[in-house]
Motif scaffolding. Sequence first.
Motif, PDB file in Angstrom:
ATOM      1  N   GLN A 296       0.842  -1.211   0.000  1.00 37.14           N
ATOM      2  CA  GLN A 296       0.000   0.000   0.000  1.00 37.14           C
ATOM      3  C   GLN A 296       0.871   1.253   0.000  1.00 37.14           C
ATOM      4  O   GLN A 296       0.652   2.194  -0.766  1.00 37.14           O
TER       5      GLN A 296
ATOM      6  N   ASP B 248     -10.655   4.590  -4.279  1.00 35.62           N
ATOM      7  CA  ASP B 248     -10.249   3.215  -3.966  1.00 35.62           C
ATOM      8  C   ASP B 248     -11.352   2.274  -4.444  1.00 35.62           C
ATOM      9  O   ASP B 248     -12.429   2.212  -3.840  1.00 35.62           O
TER      10      ASP B 248
ATOM     11  N   GLY C 100     -12.829  -0.789  -2.008  1.00 38.66           N
ATOM     12  CA  GLY C 100     -12.052  -0.245  -0.881  1.00 38.66           C
ATOM     13  C   GLY C 100     -12.160  -1.043   0.410  1.00 38.66           C
ATOM     14  O   GLY C 100     -11.452  -0.754   1.372  1.00 38.66           O
TER      15      GLY C 100
ATOM     16  N   PHE D  87      -6.712   1.105   3.334  1.00 37.34           N
ATOM     17  CA  PHE D  87      -5.867   1.848   2.388  1.00 37.34           C
ATOM     18  C   PHE D  87      -6.142   3.351   2.500  1.00 37.34           C
ATOM     19  O   PHE D  87      -5.219   4.167   2.585  1.00 37.34           O
ATOM     20  N   LEU D  88      -7.418   3.714   2.516  1.00 35.43           N
ATOM     21  CA  LEU D  88      -7.751   5.143   2.581  1.00 35.43           C
ATOM     22  C   LEU D  88      -7.400   5.734   3.936  1.00 35.43           C
ATOM     23  O   LEU D  88      -7.051   6.908   4.039  1.00 35.43           O
TER      24      LEU D  88
ATOM     25  N   ALA E  92     -10.861  11.543  -0.535  1.00 38.18           N
ATOM     26  CA  ALA E  92     -10.948  10.171  -1.025  1.00 38.18           C
ATOM     27  C   ALA E  92     -12.376   9.759  -1.320  1.00 38.18           C
ATOM     28  O   ALA E  92     -13.328  10.283  -0.726  1.00 38.18           O
TER      29      ALA E  92
ATOM     30  N   TRP F 173     -14.386   6.098  -1.426  1.00 36.75           N
ATOM     31  CA  TRP F 173     -14.419   4.650  -1.189  1.00 36.75           C
ATOM     32  C   TRP F 173     -15.520   4.078  -2.058  1.00 36.75           C
ATOM     33  O   TRP F 173     -16.646   4.575  -2.039  1.00 36.75           O
TER      34      TRP F 173
ATOM     35  N   PHE G  80      -6.864   3.574  -7.192  1.00 35.60           N
ATOM     36  CA  PHE G  80      -6.177   2.359  -6.727  1.00 35.60           C
ATOM     37  C   PHE G  80      -7.210   1.260  -6.534  1.00 35.60           C
ATOM     38  O   PHE G  80      -8.399   1.531  -6.321  1.00 35.60           O
ATOM     39  N   SER G  81      -6.728   0.037  -6.568  1.00 35.13           N
ATOM     40  CA  SER G  81      -7.563  -1.078  -6.169  1.00 35.13           C
ATOM     41  C   SER G  81      -6.632  -2.133  -5.603  1.00 35.13           C
ATOM     42  O   SER G  81      -5.533  -2.333  -6.125  1.00 35.13           O
TER      43      SER G  81
END
Length: 255
Positions: free
Chosen positions: A33, A52, A55, A60-61, A73, A75, A120-121
Amino acid sequence: MTDDLKNRERWKIMAECHDAMAPYLVPGYDWLQTEALEFTGALRDDSPLVLDLAGGSGLFLEKLLSSNETARAVWLDSSEAFLAVARKKLDRFGDRVTFVASRLEDNWKALLNEAPSHIFSMCAIHHLTHDEKRQVYQQAFDALVSGGWFCNIDEAIPRSESTYLRAMDFWVQHVYSNQESVPERLWSLRDEWMAHFEKWKIRNVDQHDQPKEKGDDLHAPISDQLEWLEAAGFQEVDTHVKYHLWSIMGGRKTV
Ligand SMILES: C[S@@+](CC[C@H](N)C(=O)[O-])C[C@H]1O[C@@H](n2cnc3c(N)ncnc32)[C@H](O)[C@@H]1O
């Protein structure tokens, strides 16, 4: 049971377990990450908007929002159970984070209020069929601002079958040897996670040569995924990091 119902049931069981166990039992979880956030600039950029995809529980967030106080962010996930866990974890960031309920297979781009600077994933896209993976890559490209980054931090197939099987076995050995390091207060979640992992091992390691169906781990070769990213329009496409079964595959939208 329909595919959707099967998936809902599966992720309901997994939400709290995954949140508590991923940092202990997914090899390199935290490190991967941080690498993805670092090399795409998301930790240092001024006011990035980070999406994300899938998510999950928000780990991650949480890392992004607590490290870069200018970041916002989004999610996105289809699981109500994961949403409940993520809301609890990310509540303290107030309106810096928004929540979107959607399947990755659907038109999630239409649900975004603003184009993200980073998408991101992690540990999710490998559950989709290969066609669906391609569509997610295309949708990510279309959704991003010019100059934006997309990274899929995911399980994928390296060049040879033997390396693939060694990478799977590395995970199994990692889980067996690290389960003792889980703090005692988390042992009931750990035991639940281990029961799920044993089933995963039978299906994906012991029976790796059996036909797969949607909902299984539908790992795709890294080389194919790099081609799909390029076909979607991304530049600077690469396996930016590789760690056993996990790769950070991604690229940049330069137009
Ligand atoms: C193993 S968890 C990973 C969660 C998170 N990304 C992480 O790395 O901790 C997989 C996540 O993907 C989500 N997911 C699986 N299939 C999905 C789909 N088709 N559409 C949206 N979310 C999906 C699940 O709800 C779950 O949150």
